[in-house]
Design a protein around this motif. Structure first.
Motif, PDB file in Angstrom:
ATOM      1  N   ASN A  15      13.517  29.487 -26.421  1.00  0.00           N
ATOM      2  CA  ASN A  15      12.110  29.116 -26.259  1.00  0.00           C
ATOM      3  C   ASN A  15      11.311  29.226 -27.556  1.00  0.00           C
ATOM      4  N   GLU A  42       5.264  19.633 -30.772  1.00  0.00           N
ATOM      5  CA  GLU A  42       4.259  20.226 -29.881  1.00  0.00           C
ATOM      6  C   GLU A  42       2.846  19.811 -30.312  1.00  0.00           C
ATOM      7  N   LYS A  69       2.313  16.355 -29.235  1.00  0.00           N
ATOM      8  CA  LYS A  69       2.134  16.302 -27.778  1.00  0.00           C
ATOM      9  C   LYS A  69       0.693  16.681 -27.406  1.00  0.00           C
ATOM     10  N   LEU A  70       0.153  17.677 -28.085  1.00  0.00           N
ATOM     11  CA  LEU A  70      -1.232  18.084 -27.798  1.00  0.00           C
ATOM     12  C   LEU A  70      -2.204  16.958 -28.156  1.00  0.00           C
ATOM     13  N   ARG A  75      -3.216  25.402 -27.239  1.00  0.00           N
ATOM     14  CA  ARG A  75      -3.016  25.012 -25.832  1.00  0.00           C
ATOM     15  C   ARG A  75      -4.144  25.529 -24.946  1.00  0.00           C
ATOM     16  N   TYR A 117       3.958  31.250 -31.979  1.00  0.00           N
ATOM     17  CA  TYR A 117       3.626  31.138 -30.562  1.00  0.00           C
ATOM     18  C   TYR A 117       2.160  31.504 -30.329  1.00  0.00           C
ATOM     19  N   GLU A 155      10.277  21.365 -33.405  1.00  0.00           N
ATOM     20  CA  GLU A 155       9.615  21.616 -32.117  1.00  0.00           C
ATOM     21  C   GLU A 155       8.129  21.918 -32.299  1.00  0.00           C
ATOM     22  N   ILE A 156       7.795  22.624 -33.372  1.00  0.00           N
ATOM     23  CA  ILE A 156       6.369  22.887 -33.647  1.00  0.00           C
ATOM     24  C   ILE A 156       5.652  21.565 -33.906  1.00  0.00           C
ATOM     25  N   PHE A 170      10.182  28.429 -31.283  1.00  0.00           N
ATOM     26  CA  PHE A 170      10.022  27.086 -31.843  1.00  0.00           C
ATOM     27  C   PHE A 170      10.814  26.911 -33.130  1.00  0.00           C
ATOM     28  N   ILE A 200       0.020  28.466 -31.549  1.00  0.00           N
ATOM     29  CA  ILE A 200       0.204  27.306 -30.662  1.00  0.00           C
ATOM     30  C   ILE A 200      -0.482  27.563 -29.321  1.00  0.00           C
ATOM     31  N   GLN A 201      -0.397  28.792 -28.852  1.00  0.00           N
ATOM     32  CA  GLN A 201      -1.071  29.129 -27.594  1.00  0.00           C
ATOM     33  C   GLN A 201      -2.592  29.023 -27.718  1.00  0.00           C
TER      34      GLN A 201
END
Ligand SMILES: [Zn+2]
Length: 601
Positions: free
Chosen positions: A103, A113, A116-117, A185, A178, A109-110, A105, A181-182
């Motif tokens: 899980n 992400e 994606k945002l 999000r 994380y 993947e970062i 990153f 990124i959180q």
């Protein structure tokens, strides 16, 4: 099991050395100065913060790069090899119940992400290649660096305060991105329903750079899960600079190494690394009001200044006040940083950005569920931080055309003695000042302009006041010369010199020069009395040549011939020369000294 693992580990070292970091457990009882001897190594956890944090521990763990192994052996400390760096990808795939899952990153993947945002929240979020934006070099391995920018009306560049959140300067700290990124999000998901979040997004521009060290992070996944630095080729098979020792404020003063193989290697020069250069260029573009930087580990909020650097008393008060609030919201401790040359100190020095480094968690790569729980503890502090405002917000502009100015602001109450300054951004002239409450002199400087100093009164912490500054462009020396006494009925010549050829000019006349004519921020030394207004037109034959166009040298002369009447004896007339150009308040560009002529018998 442990001894078997150790044997296998040792055997594999003999067979083919992976060239990765060693992790040793050092017995502190094996030498009276053990802690001092390992202080310059890459010491883990509480051991890196000095004796007072050890709380009776008998061992410390250190990460030793291959290039420092011989030096470590020479310390002759009793130690146990605990682990070697391995590809994090291999660890994550292994079946051990303790193995971290995937899980965390990877660099792709970062970046995915962030995209994606942007796709999910197209009105609020935009992924930005900050390497391209700042026109700086890619990393040593050819990576670009990415941010997600969050604000309302994201398609437009609005005049709003900017905040920077960054993480993972140190590659192995997989739990740190994380956190950032959180933040992205949670902000984006909460915009529609949470009033505090909506206000933050509506009123600010938030830049989040989850991965400051893409080369190093890639290497963590592919080769060595203890890798900390970037991937500069230092020659001789030695790689990497500690990015959080590379910033050019107090670079190399304490806590970093000149040894290229050290995990704390500060780099060949201050600000030498592409990752450092890119984020510095971004900071110089946006002039962030605040900076939040996630590392691991320790569950601590760090003091902004390194132990070898003493801030001014006012600066210390500001930093400690806000640091205490941040730490309390996260239920974290506070401590000093390990070194100078770290990012937060530079952001404060360069831009007066309220800056903190937060050490999350208790290790670099705990199982992912632990990091998920830790983030819930960190978020309330991050949310509060994003809502904070400085003592002052406003703009610095030029008197000419109200052009925004990239200005340097120095509040005396901060007591800055090492060149720490706040700066306004070039695009908007937007300023911010974090100050202790109370009255202070504030000096504002910008290229091509006269510096201005005046008192401001900073409100209580948590209150933000409006503050605007207008600076006067540097002007050529402008003089008006004439005799100071004149016999009635005799002519005098007033010579106006400006060094500003072919400008429209006027040399008004008045009965006084004080209080003068106020056109903020300037005061012209001539009173707007009836004589002043009369001198806007022709006063021939008494006064002539006082309106016109300057010659090619930027000069003009006027002729004053008072009436030959005893009634005027003792009268004092005042004169000031002024030039005109569009873009200035009332069109008045420069003005001279005031000059008076007293009439005599
Ligand atoms: Zn770190």
């Amino acid at each position: 099991m442990r001894s078997l693992a150790f044997v296998l580990l040792t055997a594999s070292v003999v067979a083919q050395d992976p060239g990765t970091n060693y992790r040793f457990r050092v017995d502190l009882r094996s030498h009276p100065r053990a802690l001092a001897l390992i202080a310059n190594l890459d010491v883990l956890g509480a051991c890196s913060h000095g004796l007072e944090h050890l709380r009776g521990a008998n061992t410390c763990e250190v990460i030793v790069p291959p290039g420092e192994l011989a030096a470590f052996r020479r310390l002759a400390l009793r130690s146990t090899l605990v682990d070697r760096g391995r590809p994090y990808a291999a660890i994550a795939r292994s079946n051990s119940p303790q193995a971290p899952d995937t899980n965390y990153f990877t660099v792709p993947e970062i970046e995915a992400e962030l995209l994606k945002l942007q796709t999910t929240y197209p009105l609020l979020a935009r992924r930005v290649d900050i390497t391209a934006l700042t026109n700086t070099s890619k990393t040593h391995r050819g990576h670009s660096m990415f941010a997600i920018v969050i604000s309302d009306n994201i398609a437009k560049s609005e005049d709003e305060p900017c905040t920077l959140v960054a993480s993972q300067h140190h590659a192995r700290e997989l739990n740190s991105p994380y956190m950032s990124i959180q933040i992205a999000r949670r902000l984006l998901a909460g915009y529609a329903t949470n009033a505090a979040i909506k206000k933050i997004i509506d009123e600010n521009e938030i830049w989040i750079v989850p991965c400051m060290n893409p080369d190093g992070v890639s290497y963590v996944w592919s080769n060595d899960n203890y890798w900390r630095k970037n991937r500069r080729d230092n020659g001789g098979g030695i790689f990497g600079v500690d990015l959080n020792r590379n910033y050019p404020f107090r670079w190399g003063v304490c806590g970093s190494s000149t040894n290229r193989s050290s995990n704390n290697y500060r780099g060949p020069s201050a600000g030498s690394e592409p990752e450092t250069k890119t984020i510095m260029a971004l900071a110089q573009l946006k002039r962030f009001e605040k900076y939040l930087d996630f590392h691991s580990s320790g569950q601590e909020v760090l003091h902004t200044y390194s132990p070898c650097t003493t801030p001014g008393a006012g600066t210390k008060a500001v930093i400690e006040y806000w640091r205490g609030k941040l730490a309390a919201k996260m239920s974290y401790r506070v401590r000093n940083p390990s070194a100078s040359g770290e990012a937060p100190e530079w952001h404060w020095y360069e831009n007066g950005s309220l800056s903190y480094l937060v050490e999350v968690g208790t290790s670099f790569q705990p199982s992912f569920s632990v990091t998920v729980a830790e983030e819930k503890r960190v978020w309330p502090g991050a949310l509060e931080f994003l809502g904070w405002g400085p003592s002052f917000r406003g703009h610095v502009r030029s008197l000419k055309d109200s052009t925004p100015l990239s200005a340097v602001l120095d509040a005396a109450s901060l007591g800055s003695s090492l060149g720490e300054r706040s700066r306004s951004d070039a695009a908007r002239g937007r300023l911010h000042l974090w100050m202790p409450p109370g009255t202070s002199a504030l000096t504002t400087k910008a290229t091509g302009h006269d510096s201005a100093t005046g008192n401001v009164t900073a409100p209580a912490y948590g209150t933000t006041r409006q503050l605007d500054r207008t600076l006067v462009p540097n002007l050529p020396a402008t003089t008006l010369t004439a005799p100071s006494t004149l016999k009635i009925g005799k002519p005098a010549t007033l010579v106006f010199r400006t060094g500003d050829p072919a400008k429209a000019y006027w040399i008004p006349m008045a009965f006084g020069s004080s209080p003068g004519l106020s056109i903020p921020p300037r005061t012209l030394p001539i009173n707007p009395d009836p004589l002043f207004f009369l001198s806007m037109g022709s006063l021939a034959p008494i006064y002539s040549g006082h309106i016109g166009t300057l010659d090619t040298r930027g000069e003009a002369s006027a002729r004053f011939t008072p009436p030959n009447s005893a009634a005027f004896i003792g009268f004092r007339f005042w004169f000031t020369g002024m030039t005109f150009e569009t873009g200035w308040p009332l069109g008045i560009k420069a003005f001279s000294n005031a000059h008076s002529i007293t009439l005599t018998r």
